[in-house]
Structure formats: C-alpha cells, structure tokens
Design a protein around this motif. Structure first.
Motif, PDB file in Angstrom:
ATOM      1  N   SER A   1       0.850  -1.200   0.000  1.00 18.19           N
ATOM      2  CA  SER A   1       0.000   0.000   0.000  1.00 18.19           C
ATOM      3  C   SER A   1       0.880   1.243   0.000  1.00 18.19           C
ATOM      4  O   SER A   1       1.968   1.239   0.589  1.00 18.19           O
ATOM      5  CB  SER A   1      -0.909   0.015   1.230  1.00 18.19           C
ATOM      6  N   PRO A   2       0.430   2.316  -0.638  1.00 19.74           N
ATOM      7  CA  PRO A   2       1.191   3.564  -0.581  1.00 19.74           C
ATOM      8  C   PRO A   2       1.330   4.041   0.867  1.00 19.74           C
ATOM      9  O   PRO A   2       0.415   3.866   1.672  1.00 19.74           O
ATOM     10  CB  PRO A   2       0.343   4.535  -1.407  1.00 19.74           C
ATOM     11  N   ILE A   3       2.473   4.628   1.177  1.00 23.64           N
ATOM     12  CA  ILE A   3       2.707   5.162   2.520  1.00 23.64           C
ATOM     13  C   ILE A   3       2.385   6.648   2.483  1.00 23.64           C
ATOM     14  O   ILE A   3       3.142   7.446   1.914  1.00 23.64           O
ATOM     15  CB  ILE A   3       4.155   4.920   2.964  1.00 23.64           C
TER      16      ILE A   3
ATOM     17  N   LEU B   1      11.276  -6.398  10.540  1.00 26.14           N
ATOM     18  CA  LEU B   1      12.206  -5.384  10.009  1.00 26.14           C
ATOM     19  C   LEU B   1      12.486  -5.627   8.528  1.00 26.14           C
ATOM     20  O   LEU B   1      12.510  -4.686   7.726  1.00 26.14           O
ATOM     21  CB  LEU B   1      13.516  -5.427  10.800  1.00 26.14           C
ATOM     22  N   GLN B   2      12.689  -6.875   8.173  1.00 27.89           N
ATOM     23  CA  GLN B   2      12.921  -7.213   6.768  1.00 27.89           C
ATOM     24  C   GLN B   2      11.715  -6.845   5.915  1.00 27.89           C
ATOM     25  O   GLN B   2      11.851  -6.322   4.802  1.00 27.89           O
ATOM     26  CB  GLN B   2      13.231  -8.705   6.638  1.00 27.89           C
ATOM     27  N   TRP B   3      10.514  -7.078   6.456  1.00 30.01           N
ATOM     28  CA  TRP B   3       9.289  -6.713   5.741  1.00 30.01           C
ATOM     29  C   TRP B   3       9.218  -5.197   5.550  1.00 30.01           C
ATOM     30  O   TRP B   3       8.860  -4.720   4.454  1.00 30.01           O
ATOM     31  CB  TRP B   3       8.080  -7.219   6.516  1.00 30.01           C
ATOM     32  N   LEU B   4       9.555  -4.436   6.593  1.00 27.98           N
ATOM     33  CA  LEU B   4       9.551  -2.974   6.471  1.00 27.98           C
ATOM     34  C   LEU B   4      10.490  -2.519   5.356  1.00 27.98           C
ATOM     35  O   LEU B   4      10.165  -1.613   4.580  1.00 27.98           O
ATOM     36  CB  LEU B   4       9.963  -2.336   7.799  1.00 27.98           C
ATOM     37  N   GLU B   5      11.664  -3.146   5.289  1.00 28.05           N
ATOM     38  CA  GLU B   5      12.624  -2.800   4.238  1.00 28.05           C
ATOM     39  C   GLU B   5      12.055  -3.103   2.858  1.00 28.05           C
ATOM     40  O   GLU B   5      12.168  -2.290   1.925  1.00 28.05           O
ATOM     41  CB  GLU B   5      13.919  -3.577   4.469  1.00 28.05           C
ATOM     42  N   GLN B   6      11.420  -4.262   2.724  1.00 24.08           N
ATOM     43  CA  GLN B   6      10.847  -4.640   1.425  1.00 24.08           C
ATOM     44  C   GLN B   6       9.723  -3.703   1.000  1.00 24.08           C
ATOM     45  O   GLN B   6       9.520  -3.482  -0.199  1.00 24.08           O
ATOM     46  CB  GLN B   6      10.329  -6.077   1.509  1.00 24.08           C
ATOM     47  N   GLN B   7       9.023  -3.149   1.975  1.00 23.38           N
ATOM     48  CA  GLN B   7       7.887  -2.278   1.684  1.00 23.38           C
ATOM     49  C   GLN B   7       8.277  -0.807   1.542  1.00 23.38           C
ATOM     50  O   GLN B   7       7.415   0.041   1.296  1.00 23.38           O
ATOM     51  CB  GLN B   7       6.836  -2.413   2.799  1.00 23.38           C
ATOM     52  N   GLY B   8       9.562  -0.477   1.725  1.00 20.28           N
ATOM     53  CA  GLY B   8      10.016   0.895   1.550  1.00 20.28           C
ATOM     54  C   GLY B   8       9.821   1.804   2.746  1.00 20.28           C
ATOM     55  O   GLY B   8       9.919   3.036   2.612  1.00 20.28           O
ATOM     56  N   TRP B   9       9.611   1.229   3.917  1.00 21.73           N
ATOM     57  CA  TRP B   9       9.370   2.067   5.097  1.00 21.73           C
ATOM     58  C   TRP B   9      10.612   2.847   5.567  1.00 21.73           C
ATOM     59  O   TRP B   9      10.467   4.004   5.995  1.00 21.73           O
ATOM     60  CB  TRP B   9       8.790   1.230   6.234  1.00 21.73           C
ATOM     61  N   PRO B  10      11.815   2.280   5.549  1.00 16.65           N
ATOM     62  CA  PRO B  10      12.961   3.086   6.018  1.00 16.65           C
ATOM     63  C   PRO B  10      13.108   4.399   5.275  1.00 16.65           C
ATOM     64  O   PRO B  10      13.330   5.454   5.902  1.00 16.65           O
ATOM     65  CB  PRO B  10      14.152   2.151   5.788  1.00 16.65           C
ATOM     66  N   ALA B  11      12.989   4.388   3.955  1.00 18.06           N
ATOM     67  CA  ALA B  11      13.100   5.637   3.185  1.00 18.06           C
ATOM     68  C   ALA B  11      11.947   6.580   3.513  1.00 18.06           C
ATOM     69  O   ALA B  11      12.140   7.800   3.636  1.00 18.06           O
ATOM     70  CB  ALA B  11      13.124   5.329   1.687  1.00 18.06           C
ATOM     71  N   ALA B  12      10.745   6.013   3.671  1.00 19.67           N
ATOM     72  CA  ALA B  12       9.583   6.854   4.008  1.00 19.67           C
ATOM     73  C   ALA B  12       9.752   7.488   5.386  1.00 19.67           C
ATOM     74  O   ALA B  12       9.384   8.654   5.600  1.00 19.67           O
ATOM     75  CB  ALA B  12       8.309   6.006   3.951  1.00 19.67           C
ATOM     76  N   ILE B  13      10.319   6.739   6.327  1.00 14.75           N
ATOM     77  CA  ILE B  13      10.541   7.277   7.676  1.00 14.75           C
ATOM     78  C   ILE B  13      11.584   8.391   7.644  1.00 14.75           C
ATOM     79  O   ILE B  13      11.429   9.438   8.304  1.00 14.75           O
ATOM     80  CB  ILE B  13      10.960   6.138   8.630  1.00 14.75           C
ATOM     81  N   GLN B  14      12.661   8.202   6.887  1.00 13.60           N
ATOM     82  CA  GLN B  14      13.687   9.248   6.788  1.00 13.60           C
ATOM     83  C   GLN B  14      13.097  10.529   6.205  1.00 13.60           C
ATOM     84  O   GLN B  14      13.372  11.639   6.693  1.00 13.60           O
ATOM     85  CB  GLN B  14      14.846   8.747   5.911  1.00 13.60           C
ATOM     86  N   LYS B  15      12.295  10.405   5.156  1.00 11.68           N
ATOM     87  CA  LYS B  15      11.638  11.579   4.569  1.00 11.68           C
ATOM     88  C   LYS B  15      10.699  12.227   5.577  1.00 11.68           C
ATOM     89  O   LYS B  15      10.662  13.464   5.703  1.00 11.68           O
ATOM     90  CB  LYS B  15      10.876  11.168   3.315  1.00 11.68           C
ATOM     91  N   HIS B  16       9.951  11.420   6.292  1.00 11.80           N
ATOM     92  CA  HIS B  16       9.019  11.896   7.318  1.00 11.80           C
ATOM     93  C   HIS B  16       9.759  12.715   8.374  1.00 11.80           C
ATOM     94  O   HIS B  16       9.305  13.815   8.759  1.00 11.80           O
ATOM     95  CB  HIS B  16       8.343  10.670   7.945  1.00 11.80           C
TER      96      HIS B  16
END
Length: 488
Positions: free
Chosen positions: A285-287, A305-320
């Motif tokens: 789903s879009p973040i 954590l691996q799932w978060l990485e696959q879903q693009g959450w680390p980059a989204a969190i950094q932008k946030h």
C-alpha cells in the motif's frame, strides 16, 4: 448453587464467542453471581500481563474486567503466540516454555490439557460460575484428536455448551446445522441451544428460519443478538479499523501492519479518539504523509524489520523525519529504532543471528529467552504526565540513547528520546489508555488543545451495553436453567 461451568463455542472464528462470554460475565455479575472467564487455549498476538507477572490473552483480561476481577493466569492457562506460519511460542500458566511447530505441539497437547484442567479446578473452587470460551470451531475435524480448546475440554469437565454463529456474514443456518451434524452423538447432546449474533433488520422476517432450525435440530434458539453499532471490545487478534466520527482538527497517524504485529490494541485509544485519524498501512500500500508514524509491537522483530525494508518504510521514515514528523516505537518497534538486534540463543530464529536496525537511535538490543512481564506506572519525563501500562518483551536494550529516557517507571527509567525530540521509544504497552499520557503524547506529536476521552470509561460502557443486550435479547430463564443443571 454449587460451582457451574458453561461453555460458549462458535461455528467459526469471529462468530462472537468473546463478545458473548463478556456479555454473560457482566450479566451474571449483575445477578449477584461470582463469575470468572476461562479460555483453555488461546492463539493470539494480543496479550495482557497479570498482576502476578503472567501473560494471558487480551480478550480474557477484558472478560475479567466484565467480572470486576483483576486478570489471572488461570483464566487462560495455554496461550499460543504465532511466530511463523507453522510455529508458535507456547505459554503455560503465564510463562513461555518453548517454541513449537504445529506437529510437535499436537503431541504436547496432552501435557497442556493437564495445565488446563488444573486452572479450571482452581477457578471452580473460587467462583459460582465459570464461563468458558472455545477457540475457532468444534467442527474442525483435523483438530479433533487431543482437542483441549472445544469439545475435548467440554467432555473432560462435563459442561453444557451454547453454540453461537454470526448472521452478518451469511450462511448462519448452514453454519449451525453443519457444525452440529459434524459433532459426535455425545457432543451433540452437550449443545443446549443456539445464539445468533450480529442481526440487523426485522426479526419477524427471521422467525420462519428460527422455527425451522429448532424443528430440524431439536435445540432452542436462546437469543438473537443485535448488531451493536460502535461497540468496542479489544480484539483477540484481528485489527479493528472502525473509527469514531472525527473532529475538524485531527492528527494523522499511520501504522505499518507488519506480518507479526502484536499488541496492536495499544492503538485502540487512538482509533476511538475524535482528534486522531489512524490509518493501518498494509502490504503493497502507498505510505501516505502523516504527523506521526508508530512502529508497534512485533512477535518476530527481525522478520518484521525485513518486511519494512521490502515495503520501503525506512526511506519513508527518513523523509518523514526530514519534514519534522514524529516517530514512536513501542516494544518491538522500539527495538527496531536501534542499530542492531542480536539473537545469540535463537529466541526468534537461528542462534547467533544479528539483524541491522533502522539506526535512528544509538542503542542495540539483545534478545533473551526470559521475558520481562510486569505491570508498571510512572511519569513521562518531558512533562511529568502520569502513565501506566505493562511490559511484555524478550529483549534488553543498551546504549547512549537510553541516557535520555522517555519514562520514569516504578522499576527505573525506560525508553529513549532523540536529541531533536522527533523520535521516542518505549517498552511500555498501553501508554495511550490513560488520559494524562495520551494528551501529553499527542501534544508532543503536534496536536494542540487536546482532551482525550476516558478510554477505561468507554470500555466499561460497552461492557454494560453487552449485559443489557443479554437482558433484552436472550431467554435468560432458559439460560439460568441450563446453568443450574450443569454438572461442572
């Protein structure tokens, strides 16, 4: 009367077993009985901590509240917390004993049954009535051998059973008749009646079906329970996305639905908050942009954590964070914020494994087999607001980030606050349930002039609604007759 046991079983998962048990517990308390809830075996990632430092299913803690009792380990002697598609952590009498795959646990059930019967016997010595909740369906043929959760338990203690089905999902008559037909002759005799749950519409249009059901099975329909709009009971496992009507001024909060998300009931006070727009973000789903991101608890931190990485959450969190957004990690989510997670003894996976964290806080976590289980209270250190909750975690975190703790609790400092105060983390569950701490955390996240609802009062009001539902929509005379005729 001597102590009695009544069991509620369902035709399917989410048929309404937990709801009906909660309703009956409070209704019987109002009839001046001393009552205790009981679930022999529960499979759930939402759990609660008892006063004596044990772990039980969250639903049984709510049912204890319906009985005006503190939760106790005997109310749920066997708790299974899935940590993979084929295995789970097995918790007996409040303490984790091992991780087992499904086949190994099937062989272990005879030992687990001993714990179940011990707990039931203790409750029977203390209370007039024990209301038991089954698990899943008694008609799951592949699970009948060595069953401890449904008819296997009912046969062992010789108690009557009421079968509940959900009409809202359709097929209610097939569910009830089919389930009954798949039971043995002795189990069929044990079923004393049916309850139909979540009905909406004109009940006169249902009456011909009820008459047919009673004639077809020889069992009475003890009640047709209405669909209660806005009812809130903390879920055993499934995520409830229903929200109350929102005010104009809202804080946007997003939460990733990780595969092993646990204790997401932490977020119920936000879901029911008129000034919070809470969104659960599932896989692929879009973040969306938000004011606050919450990383919730996890039963398998490295895999999530691996799932978060696959879903693009680390980059989204950094932008946030670059745009000034706030980030909160709770328990497993707190561990994810650090530099790494070490698993030397194989608590979550192979011994000696190490998983890199999000690197947002200068700390690392080491997983240990022995869990920290305790209720706790204290203060938020950034404004001294009172807070209370409970801890359930297998990890110990260390590092410079902990020199700036978020909380001062009765056992000592807890959690961390980043130097720029955009990131906070804690091991404490339930931190939004108390008005003072909920207000303070939402103000930190950017919501001004907040006045949070009394979450405990909301939960108590809904338990009272359930008791009133029993009074109005069930044949309580027949119910008491079944109860008084019960053998155990």
């Amino acid at each position: 009367m001597t102590a009695k046991t009544l069991m509620i079983q369902g035709t399917t998962s989410d048929a309404g077993k937990s709801t009906l048990v909660t309703a009956l517990c409070r209704w019987l308390v109002k009839q001046d009985y001393s009552v205790a809830p009981f679930k022999p075996q529960n499979m759930a990632l939402n759990s609660a901590v008892t006063a004596d430092g044990g772990e039980i299913g969250r639903a049984q803690a709510v049912q204890a509240q319906a009985c005006n009792l503190p939760p106790h380990i005997d109310m749920n002697p066997v708790l299974l917390k899935p940590n993979s598609d084929t295995g789970a952590q097995v918790i007996i009498h409040g303490k984790a004993i091992a991780n087992m795959d499904a086949r190994f646990y099937h062989d272990y059930k005879q030992t687990a049954m001993t714990a179940v019967l011990e707990s039931h016997a203790r409750l029977m010595q203390q209370y007039d009535v024990v209301i038991v909740e089954g698990a899943g369906s008694p008609a799951e043929i592949n699970l009948r051998d060595r069953d401890i959760a449904n008819m296997g338990f009912a046969e062992a203690v010789d108690c009557p059973v009421i079968l509940v089905a959900d009409i809202d999902r359709g097929g209610v008559f097939a569910h009830l008749v089919g389930t009954l037909d798949l039971l043995s002759a002795s189990e069929q005799q044990r079923v004393k009646g049916f309850v139909i749950n979540r009905f909406r519409g004109d009940i006169s249009l249902l009456q011909s079906g009820l008459d047919w059901l009673e004639q077809r099975t020889g069992k009475p329909v003890l009640g047709v329970l209405p669909y209660l709009h806005g009812l809130h009971l903390e879920a055993e496992d499934a995520i409830n996305i229903t929200q109350v009507e929102k005010a104009e001024n809202v804080l946007n909060v997003i939460v990733p639905v990780m595969p092993r998300i646990s204790n997401h009931t932490d977020l119920d006070p936000l879901r029911l908050h008129p000034n919070v727009n809470l969104q659960f973000i599932g896989p692929d789903s879009p973040i969306p942009p938000a004011d606050l991101i919450i990383l919730p608890g996890s039963k398998h931190v490295s895999a999530d954590l691996q799932w978060l990485e696959q879903q693009g959450w680390p980059a989204a969190i950094q932008k946030h964070l670059r745009y000034g957004g706030k980030l909160l990690g709770i328990c497993g989510g707190f561990q994810m914020l650090g530099q790494q997670i070490d698993d030397p003894t194989g608590v979550e996976g192979l011994p000696g494994t190490c998983k890199k964290g999000l690197g947002l806080l200068d700390m690392h976590t080491t997983l240990h087999a022995e869990k920290q289980l305790r209720q706790n209270q204290g203060q938020l250190l950034f404004n001294n607001a009172a807070i209370s909750g409970y801890e359930i975690h297998a990890g110990v975190s260390e590092g410079k980030a902990l020199l700036r703790p978020l909380l001062q609790l009765s056992h000592g400092p807890d959690g961390a606050i980043s130097e720029d105060q955009l990131i906070v983390g804690t091991y404490l569950h339930g931190l939004f349930e108390q008005k003072t701490s909920c207000d303070a955390l939402l103000q930190w996240a950017g919501l001004n002039n907040v006045s949070s609802p009394d979450y405990h009062a909301l939960r108590e009001a809904d338990i009272e609604r359930l008791a009133e539902m029993v009074e109005q929509h069930m044949d309580t005379t027949a119910l008491l007759t079944i109860l008084k005729a019960a053998n155990g």
